[in-house]
Design a protein around this motif. Structure first.
Motif, PDB file in Angstrom:
ATOM      1  N   PRO A  32       3.115  -8.461 -12.158  1.00 17.67           N
ATOM      2  CA  PRO A  32       3.467  -7.184 -11.521  1.00 17.67           C
ATOM      3  C   PRO A  32       3.263  -5.983 -12.419  1.00 17.67           C
ATOM      4  CG  PRO A  32       5.138  -8.832 -11.054  1.00 17.67           C
ATOM      5  CD  PRO A  32       4.215  -9.424 -12.080  1.00 17.67           C
ATOM      6  N   VAL A  33       3.498  -6.161 -13.711  1.00 13.99           N
ATOM      7  CA  VAL A  33       3.288  -5.049 -14.650  1.00 13.99           C
ATOM      8  C   VAL A  33       1.817  -4.640 -14.655  1.00 13.99           C
ATOM      9  CG1 VAL A  33       3.473  -4.327 -17.055  1.00 13.99           C
ATOM     10  CG2 VAL A  33       5.218  -5.824 -16.074  1.00 13.99           C
ATOM     11  N   ILE A  34       0.928  -5.620 -14.674  1.00 14.20           N
ATOM     12  CA  ILE A  34      -0.510  -5.330 -14.659  1.00 14.20           C
ATOM     13  C   ILE A  34      -0.901  -4.630 -13.361  1.00 14.20           C
ATOM     14  CG2 ILE A  34      -2.812  -6.357 -14.720  1.00 14.20           C
ATOM     15  CD1 ILE A  34      -1.643  -8.654 -16.341  1.00 14.20           C
ATOM     16  N   ILE A  35      -0.386  -5.142 -12.249  1.00 14.00           N
ATOM     17  CA  ILE A  35      -0.730  -4.578 -10.944  1.00 14.00           C
ATOM     18  C   ILE A  35      -0.317  -3.116 -10.850  1.00 14.00           C
ATOM     19  CG2 ILE A  35      -0.218  -4.700  -8.474  1.00 14.00           C
ATOM     20  CD1 ILE A  35      -2.139  -6.835  -9.518  1.00 14.00           C
ATOM     21  N   TYR A  64       1.466  -3.492  -3.180  1.00 13.54           N
ATOM     22  CA  TYR A  64       1.957  -4.024  -4.451  1.00 13.54           C
ATOM     23  C   TYR A  64       2.773  -5.286  -4.222  1.00 13.54           C
ATOM     24  CZ  TYR A  64       0.842   0.719  -6.107  1.00 13.54           C
ATOM     25  OH  TYR A  64       0.212   1.890  -6.416  1.00 13.54           O
ATOM     26  N   LEU A  65       3.695  -5.222  -3.261  1.00 15.58           N
ATOM     27  CA  LEU A  65       4.535  -6.387  -2.975  1.00 15.58           C
ATOM     28  C   LEU A  65       3.709  -7.544  -2.415  1.00 15.58           C
ATOM     29  CD1 LEU A  65       7.721  -4.729  -1.400  1.00 15.58           C
ATOM     30  CD2 LEU A  65       7.481  -5.735  -3.679  1.00 15.58           C
ATOM     31  N   ALA A  66       2.693  -7.202  -1.630  1.00 15.72           N
ATOM     32  CA  ALA A  66       1.862  -8.252  -1.026  1.00 15.72           C
ATOM     33  C   ALA A  66       1.148  -9.075  -2.084  1.00 15.72           C
ATOM     34  CB  ALA A  66       0.842  -7.627  -0.076  1.00 15.72           C
ATOM     35  N   VAL A  67       0.839  -8.472  -3.216  1.00 16.00           N
ATOM     36  CA  VAL A  67       0.133  -9.208  -4.269  1.00 16.00           C
ATOM     37  C   VAL A  67       0.939 -10.433  -4.694  1.00 16.00           C
ATOM     38  CG1 VAL A  67      -0.712  -9.112  -6.642  1.00 16.00           C
ATOM     39  CG2 VAL A  67      -1.140  -7.210  -5.100  1.00 16.00           C
ATOM     40  N   VAL A  68       2.238 -10.247  -4.986  1.00 11.84           N
ATOM     41  CA  VAL A  68       3.042 -11.387  -5.441  1.00 11.84           C
ATOM     42  C   VAL A  68       3.453 -12.279  -4.286  1.00 11.84           C
ATOM     43  CG1 VAL A  68       3.870 -10.320  -7.564  1.00 11.84           C
ATOM     44  CG2 VAL A  68       5.101  -9.904  -5.435  1.00 11.84           C
ATOM     45  N   VAL A  69       3.693 -11.694  -3.108  1.00 11.19           N
ATOM     46  CA  VAL A  69       4.090 -12.498  -1.942  1.00 11.19           C
ATOM     47  C   VAL A  69       2.942 -13.375  -1.467  1.00 11.19           C
ATOM     48  CG1 VAL A  69       4.750 -12.343   0.502  1.00 11.19           C
ATOM     49  CG2 VAL A  69       5.908 -10.930  -1.187  1.00 11.19           C
ATOM     50  N   GLY A 116      11.069 -13.169  -5.384  1.00 11.39           N
ATOM     51  CA  GLY A 116      12.028 -12.101  -5.132  1.00 11.39           C
ATOM     52  C   GLY A 116      12.317 -11.317  -6.399  1.00 11.39           C
ATOM     53  N   LEU A 117      12.516 -12.017  -7.508  1.00 10.14           N
ATOM     54  CA  LEU A 117      12.743 -11.341  -8.793  1.00 10.14           C
ATOM     55  C   LEU A 117      11.508 -10.569  -9.239  1.00 10.14           C
ATOM     56  CD1 LEU A 117      14.690 -14.164 -10.674  1.00 10.14           C
ATOM     57  CD2 LEU A 117      15.630 -12.044  -9.738  1.00 10.14           C
ATOM     58  N   ALA A 118      10.331 -11.198  -9.085  1.00 11.50           N
ATOM     59  CA  ALA A 118       9.087 -10.513  -9.454  1.00 11.50           C
ATOM     60  C   ALA A 118       8.854  -9.287  -8.579  1.00 11.50           C
ATOM     61  CB  ALA A 118       7.907 -11.478  -9.348  1.00 11.50           C
ATOM     62  N   GLY A 119       9.169  -9.401  -7.284  1.00 14.03           N
ATOM     63  CA  GLY A 119       9.008  -8.271  -6.376  1.00 14.03           C
ATOM     64  C   GLY A 119       9.957  -7.132  -6.714  1.00 14.03           C
ATOM     65  N   LEU A 180      -7.864 -12.940  -1.497  1.00 14.02           N
ATOM     66  CA  LEU A 180      -8.543 -11.674  -1.773  1.00 14.02           C
ATOM     67  C   LEU A 180      -8.955 -10.927  -0.505  1.00 14.02           C
ATOM     68  CD1 LEU A 180     -10.666 -12.561  -4.928  1.00 14.02           C
ATOM     69  CD2 LEU A 180      -8.767 -10.941  -4.780  1.00 14.02           C
ATOM     70  N   PRO A 181      -9.595 -11.595   0.483  1.00 14.39           N
ATOM     71  CA  PRO A 181      -9.904 -10.863   1.726  1.00 14.39           C
ATOM     72  C   PRO A 181      -8.647 -10.391   2.453  1.00 14.39           C
ATOM     73  CG  PRO A 181     -11.215 -12.869   1.565  1.00 14.39           C
ATOM     74  CD  PRO A 181     -10.184 -12.950   0.497  1.00 14.39           C
ATOM     75  N   LEU A 182      -7.622 -11.247   2.505  1.00 15.42           N
ATOM     76  CA  LEU A 182      -6.395 -10.854   3.190  1.00 15.42           C
ATOM     77  C   LEU A 182      -5.758  -9.638   2.530  1.00 15.42           C
ATOM     78  CD1 LEU A 182      -4.553 -14.218   4.054  1.00 15.42           C
ATOM     79  CD2 LEU A 182      -5.874 -12.739   5.563  1.00 15.42           C
ATOM     80  N   LEU A 183      -5.796  -9.589   1.207  1.00 13.65           N
ATOM     81  CA  LEU A 183      -5.134  -8.514   0.485  1.00 13.65           C
ATOM     82  C   LEU A 183      -5.706  -7.146   0.839  1.00 13.65           C
ATOM     83  CD1 LEU A 183      -3.048  -7.714  -1.655  1.00 13.65           C
ATOM     84  CD2 LEU A 183      -4.838  -7.994  -3.380  1.00 13.65           C
ATOM     85  N   PHE A 184      -7.013  -7.074   1.064  1.00 15.90           N
ATOM     86  CA  PHE A 184      -7.639  -5.780   1.308  1.00 15.90           C
ATOM     87  C   PHE A 184      -7.953  -5.523   2.786  1.00 15.90           C
ATOM     88  CE2 PHE A 184      -8.469  -6.554  -3.180  1.00 15.90           C
ATOM     89  CZ  PHE A 184      -8.090  -5.333  -3.721  1.00 15.90           C
ATOM     90  N   LEU A 185      -7.738  -6.515   3.648  1.00 17.26           N
ATOM     91  CA  LEU A 185      -8.054  -6.341   5.066  1.00 17.26           C
ATOM     92  C   LEU A 185      -6.815  -6.508   5.944  1.00 17.26           C
ATOM     93  CD1 LEU A 185     -11.440  -8.329   5.180  1.00 17.26           C
ATOM     94  CD2 LEU A 185     -11.100  -5.851   4.966  1.00 17.26           C
ATOM     95  N   SER A 186      -5.655  -6.185   5.412  1.00 16.67           N
ATOM     96  CA  SER A 186      -4.403  -6.380   6.149  1.00 16.67           C
ATOM     97  C   SER A 186      -3.505  -5.149   6.094  1.00 16.67           C
ATOM     98  CB  SER A 186      -3.649  -7.596   5.588  1.00 16.67           C
ATOM     99  OG  SER A 186      -4.434  -8.769   5.639  1.00 16.67           O
TER     100      SER A 186
END
Length: 254
Positions: A32-35, A64-69, A116-119, A180-186
């Motif tokens: 998450p820090v990198i993101i 941002y949250l979607a990345v870890v979820v 949850g903690l990471a989010g 990767l496709p879901l992350l940018f097309l959702s």
């Protein structure tokens, strides 16, 4: 042993197994820090200049949250199943009263806590780095079930990947190919108006879309609570479907 004790003990074992993998712990919480460092920086460079990052910083909180979820459950559960299969663990589990869906539920509960903690860390960093303000209202607490249900959904999909991929490397490759496709097309980082008109109706086929819409309604757009709950309900139904499918396909033996 009762069902509750079986699930509790398996969850506890999964939690301690996660903590023993120091590299996994480090990157789960460092990711998450990198993101935030990368994406929040990009957002701030073009707040009104057009392109992908043309919206205000708060618009991208769901992304941002979607990345870890999205990424973490897919890879963790899929890899765990592949690891169990390679180590003949399912053959041993078949001799115990533990059912397949109980095992997957325990893995899901571990991931809900971890993610949850990471989010929470990611959300806090977003507020600090970008200066956005998250509404402090009772409805904002719906972020908790959104994250929990989203994690459960992608744990189910991760279980499917773990069952059908032939190795841990295959799980990682399949996870990235889907995530990767879901992350940018959702409706996370890319706004619908930037997509081709023929593709926009297809965005609704992504389960991550309902996570993004609901979280954005709570943190940015101020949608009516009915619209937020509708997205949560759709996400919950999809989570039940994929969790059941993942549990059914978990092998009884190796």
């Amino acid at each position: 042993m009762s069902r509750l004790k079986r699930i509790t003990s398996t969850t506890r074992a999964g939690w301690h197994s996660f903590l023993r993998r120091r590299t996994a712990v480090f990157f789960t919480f460092f990711f998450p820090v990198i993101i935030v460092a990368i994406f929040a920086g990009l957002v701030q460079t073009q707040p009104t200049g057009g392109g992908i990052f043309a919206e205000p910083p708060a618009y991208y909180i769901p992304g941002y949250l979607a990345v870890v979820v999205l990424f973490t459950p897919l890879s963790r559960v899929g890899s765990e199943i592949a690891r169990h299969r390679d180590g003949n663990q399912f053959e041993k589990l078949a001799t115990t009263p533990l059912k397949r869906w109980e095992w997957l539920l325990a893995q899901t509960l571990v991931n809900v806590v971890v993610i949850g903690l990471a989010g929470l860390l990611l959300l806090g960093l977003t507020v600090v780095v970008t200066g956005v303000s998250v509404p402090l209202e009772p409805a904002t607490l719906l972020l908790i079930p959104f994250v929990a249900v989203g994690v459960a959904l992608f744990c189910g999909i991760g279980a499917l990947l773990g069952n059908f991929a032939d190795s841990q490397d295959g799980v990682v490759a399949a996870s990235n190919a889907i995530a990767l496709p879901l992350l940018f097309l959702s409706e996370t980082f890319v706004t619908p108006d930037l997509l081709p008109s023929w593709f926009r109706p297809l965005v609704g086929l992504s389960p991550l879309t309902y996570f993004a819409r609901g979280v954005r309604g709570l943190t940015y757009s101020g949608d009516a609570i009915g619209a937020v709950v509708t997205n949560l309900a759709i996400l919950s139904v999809l989570a039940l479907v994929f969790f059941a499918a993942g549990a059914v396909t978990i092998p009884r033996t190796d």
